[in-house]
Scaffold this motif. Structure first.
Motif, PDB file in Angstrom:
ATOM      1  N   ASP A  61     -62.156  52.075  49.451  1.00  0.00           N
ATOM      2  CA  ASP A  61     -62.628  50.765  49.009  1.00  0.00           C
ATOM      3  C   ASP A  61     -63.676  50.913  47.917  1.00  0.00           C
ATOM      4  O   ASP A  61     -63.874  51.996  47.350  1.00  0.00           O
ATOM      5  CB  ASP A  61     -63.151  49.957  50.193  1.00  0.00           C
ATOM      6  CG  ASP A  61     -64.396  50.569  50.818  1.00  0.00           C
ATOM      7  OD1 ASP A  61     -64.901  51.572  50.292  1.00  0.00           O
ATOM      8  OD2 ASP A  61     -64.864  50.036  51.835  1.00  0.00           O
ATOM      9  N   ILE A  67     -59.746  53.742  53.676  1.00  0.00           N
ATOM     10  CA  ILE A  67     -59.177  52.495  54.196  1.00  0.00           C
ATOM     11  C   ILE A  67     -58.499  52.703  55.540  1.00  0.00           C
ATOM     12  O   ILE A  67     -58.594  51.847  56.429  1.00  0.00           O
ATOM     13  CB  ILE A  67     -58.193  51.900  53.164  1.00  0.00           C
ATOM     14  CG1 ILE A  67     -58.957  51.429  51.925  1.00  0.00           C
ATOM     15  CG2 ILE A  67     -57.409  50.737  53.764  1.00  0.00           C
ATOM     16  CD1 ILE A  67     -58.083  50.857  50.838  1.00  0.00           C
ATOM     17  N   ARG A  70     -60.824  52.534  58.447  1.00  0.00           N
ATOM     18  CA  ARG A  70     -61.374  51.183  58.537  1.00  0.00           C
ATOM     19  C   ARG A  70     -60.359  50.210  59.132  1.00  0.00           C
ATOM     20  O   ARG A  70     -60.711  49.306  59.887  1.00  0.00           O
ATOM     21  CB  ARG A  70     -61.833  50.694  57.153  1.00  0.00           C
ATOM     22  CG  ARG A  70     -63.066  51.421  56.657  1.00  0.00           C
ATOM     23  CD  ARG A  70     -63.500  50.940  55.279  1.00  0.00           C
ATOM     24  NE  ARG A  70     -63.883  49.527  55.263  1.00  0.00           N
ATOM     25  CZ  ARG A  70     -65.042  49.071  55.689  1.00  0.00           C
ATOM     26  NH1 ARG A  70     -65.944  49.890  56.196  1.00  0.00           N
ATOM     27  NH2 ARG A  70     -65.317  47.773  55.605  1.00  0.00           N
ATOM     28  N   ILE A  71     -59.080  50.384  58.814  1.00  0.00           N
ATOM     29  CA  ILE A  71     -58.044  49.531  59.396  1.00  0.00           C
ATOM     30  C   ILE A  71     -57.946  49.761  60.907  1.00  0.00           C
ATOM     31  O   ILE A  71     -57.817  48.812  61.696  1.00  0.00           O
ATOM     32  CB  ILE A  71     -56.685  49.793  58.720  1.00  0.00           C
ATOM     33  CG1 ILE A  71     -56.682  49.205  57.311  1.00  0.00           C
ATOM     34  CG2 ILE A  71     -55.547  49.198  59.540  1.00  0.00           C
ATOM     35  CD1 ILE A  71     -55.392  49.425  56.559  1.00  0.00           C
ATOM     36  N   ALA A  75     -58.923  47.116  63.720  1.00  0.00           N
ATOM     37  CA  ALA A  75     -57.934  46.695  64.710  1.00  0.00           C
ATOM     38  C   ALA A  75     -58.575  46.539  66.075  1.00  0.00           C
ATOM     39  O   ALA A  75     -58.223  45.628  66.834  1.00  0.00           O
ATOM     40  CB  ALA A  75     -56.796  47.713  64.776  1.00  0.00           C
ATOM     41  N   SER A 212     -58.626  36.198  61.598  1.00  0.00           N
ATOM     42  CA  SER A 212     -58.587  36.774  60.259  1.00  0.00           C
ATOM     43  C   SER A 212     -58.966  35.735  59.210  1.00  0.00           C
ATOM     44  O   SER A 212     -59.671  36.052  58.241  1.00  0.00           O
ATOM     45  CB  SER A 212     -57.187  37.332  59.973  1.00  0.00           C
ATOM     46  OG  SER A 212     -56.846  38.356  60.896  1.00  0.00           O
ATOM     47  N   TRP A 228     -59.730  42.867  60.095  1.00  0.00           N
ATOM     48  CA  TRP A 228     -58.730  42.857  59.032  1.00  0.00           C
ATOM     49  C   TRP A 228     -58.997  41.731  58.034  1.00  0.00           C
ATOM     50  O   TRP A 228     -58.867  41.921  56.823  1.00  0.00           O
ATOM     51  CB  TRP A 228     -57.342  42.704  59.633  1.00  0.00           C
ATOM     52  CG  TRP A 228     -56.889  43.927  60.368  1.00  0.00           C
ATOM     53  CD1 TRP A 228     -57.319  45.208  60.167  1.00  0.00           C
ATOM     54  CD2 TRP A 228     -55.916  43.992  61.412  1.00  0.00           C
ATOM     55  NE1 TRP A 228     -56.683  46.063  61.021  1.00  0.00           N
ATOM     56  CE2 TRP A 228     -55.807  45.353  61.802  1.00  0.00           C
ATOM     57  CE3 TRP A 228     -55.138  43.051  62.061  1.00  0.00           C
ATOM     58  CZ2 TRP A 228     -54.942  45.773  62.796  1.00  0.00           C
ATOM     59  CZ3 TRP A 228     -54.279  43.458  63.066  1.00  0.00           C
ATOM     60  CH2 TRP A 228     -54.179  44.809  63.422  1.00  0.00           C
ATOM     61  N   MET A 231     -61.721  42.700  55.662  1.00  0.00           N
ATOM     62  CA  MET A 231     -61.270  43.682  54.689  1.00  0.00           C
ATOM     63  C   MET A 231     -60.474  43.032  53.563  1.00  0.00           C
ATOM     64  O   MET A 231     -60.608  43.409  52.390  1.00  0.00           O
ATOM     65  CB  MET A 231     -60.433  44.759  55.381  1.00  0.00           C
ATOM     66  CG  MET A 231     -61.217  45.654  56.328  1.00  0.00           C
ATOM     67  SD  MET A 231     -60.180  46.941  57.085  1.00  0.00           S
ATOM     68  CE  MET A 231     -59.761  47.911  55.634  1.00  0.00           C
ATOM     69  N   TRP A 248     -53.310  46.633  52.392  1.00  0.00           N
ATOM     70  CA  TRP A 248     -53.091  47.324  53.663  1.00  0.00           C
ATOM     71  C   TRP A 248     -53.577  46.524  54.870  1.00  0.00           C
ATOM     72  O   TRP A 248     -52.840  46.401  55.849  1.00  0.00           O
ATOM     73  CB  TRP A 248     -53.733  48.708  53.630  1.00  0.00           C
ATOM     74  CG  TRP A 248     -53.132  49.628  52.613  1.00  0.00           C
ATOM     75  CD1 TRP A 248     -53.763  50.215  51.541  1.00  0.00           C
ATOM     76  CD2 TRP A 248     -51.770  50.075  52.540  1.00  0.00           C
ATOM     77  NE1 TRP A 248     -52.890  50.980  50.823  1.00  0.00           N
ATOM     78  CE2 TRP A 248     -51.652  50.918  51.416  1.00  0.00           C
ATOM     79  CE3 TRP A 248     -50.643  49.849  53.324  1.00  0.00           C
ATOM     80  CZ2 TRP A 248     -50.460  51.531  51.052  1.00  0.00           C
ATOM     81  CZ3 TRP A 248     -49.451  50.454  52.963  1.00  0.00           C
ATOM     82  CH2 TRP A 248     -49.363  51.284  51.849  1.00  0.00           C
ATOM     83  N   PRO A 249     -54.800  45.967  54.855  1.00  0.00           N
ATOM     84  CA  PRO A 249     -55.183  45.124  56.008  1.00  0.00           C
ATOM     85  C   PRO A 249     -54.320  43.871  56.121  1.00  0.00           C
ATOM     86  O   PRO A 249     -54.033  43.415  57.227  1.00  0.00           O
ATOM     87  CB  PRO A 249     -56.647  44.781  55.737  1.00  0.00           C
ATOM     88  CG  PRO A 249     -56.854  45.030  54.292  1.00  0.00           C
ATOM     89  CD  PRO A 249     -55.925  46.139  53.917  1.00  0.00           C
ATOM     90  N   ALA A 252     -51.230  44.891  57.825  1.00  0.00           N
ATOM     91  CA  ALA A 252     -51.477  45.067  59.264  1.00  0.00           C
ATOM     92  C   ALA A 252     -51.426  43.728  59.987  1.00  0.00           C
ATOM     93  O   ALA A 252     -50.872  43.621  61.092  1.00  0.00           O
ATOM     94  CB  ALA A 252     -52.831  45.742  59.476  1.00  0.00           C
TER      95      ALA A 252
END
Length: 281
Positions: A61, A67, A70-71, A75, A212, A228, A231, A248-249, A252
């Motif tokens: 990031d 990342i 962090r994901i 989660a 989210s 998420w 992010m 990516w987040p 997810a």
């Protein structure tokens, strides 16, 4: 399990959710330090740069934090909030629904009017208003999301109970001297529970999206905690030069909610004796 194997989409969804749950429970605590460690020389590092540490496989990031860890850490927070909200809403809503459906009369009408009042406000808007008034925290977020989802379980349970209580085996139990609590717990609840579990699975997806959205707006989880949605919000200013920060987040979130929707659809058929034959073909 045999029925689940007959449905490849539901099986893949269940496996993905199982892996995600394992990662959130057991891998996230190991990667907490890696998720927060900064490396300004690797700001916005692109994904799939195999010359770096495997933790940077999805890129880094704006502060050089990997990342992927962090994901996984996010989660844990996202699933914790969604899980607590769904469990509390299921317990309170189904309990009130059992009372409203079995007792009926004034009690049922009062509970239904309270549910109507809550449902008259858009759930996400109600959460935004309350969280603007209260301090954003995990506890407040769970309470707000729980309150907004209670009417779903209350109305569904009440409708099911009102139909089941008229059946002959329930009336026979009452004639034989069974207490109201025994009738509810041993004769009515087991019939209603599969429907509630199906709804809870779908509601889990809704709560993940709601959490989210609130974190994306900045009124959910606050740093240094991450989710998420947060992010995605943190990567928004860099979409033109570092798309992977939000991609990516966001992916997810999409995969999790899609998996929950597919699993909920399978559960709806598997728990219904009249529809189960569709899975056995």
């Amino acid at each position: 399990m045999a029925l689940l194997r007959r449905n490849p989409a539901a099986l893949a969804a269940a496996m993905l959710l199982f892996v995600l749950l394992l990662a959130a429970l057991f891998v996230a605590p190991i990667l907490v330090d890696a998720a927060s460690s900064t490396d300004l020389r690797g700001r916005n590092a692109p994904p799939f740069d195999f010359g770096r540490n495997w933790l940077f496989v999805l890129g880094a990031d704006a502060l050089g934090r990997p990342i992927l860890p962090r994901i996984i850490v996010a989660a844990q927070n996202t699933l914790l909030i969604a899980g607590c909200s769904v469990v509390l809403a299921l317990g309170v809503g189904s309990g009130l629904g059992l009372i409203a459906g079995y007792v009926g009369g004034t009690t049922s009408q009062i509970l239904m009017r309270v549910a109507d009042i809550i449902m008259s406000f858009p759930s996400l808007l109600l959460a935004v208003i309350v969280l603007y008034m209260l301090e954003p925290s995990i506890f407040n977020l769970v309470i707000v999301l729980t309150i907004t989802r209670i009417p779903v379980y209350l109305r569904t349970t009440r409708a099911e109970v009102m139909e089941i209580r008229k059946r002959m085996f329930v009336q026979a139990s009452a004639v034989m001297g069974a207490s109201h609590l025994r009738i509810i717990l041993t004769h009515i609840l087991p019939i209603v529970l599969p429907t509630l579990m199906t709804i809870a699975t779908l509601e889990f997806a809704f709560v993940v999206l709601a959490e989210s959205s609130l974190s994306f707006l900045g009124i959910g989880i606050q740093p240094p905690d991450i989710t998420w949605g947060m992010m995605v919000a943190q990567g928004k200013p860099y979409l033109t030069q570092a798309w992977w920060l939000s991609f990516w987040p966001g992916l997810a979130i999409i995969l999790t909610t899609l998996s929950l929707a597919l699993l909920s659809n399978w559960m709806r058929l598997a728990f219904d004796p009249a529809q189960r034959w569709r899975l056995e073909l």
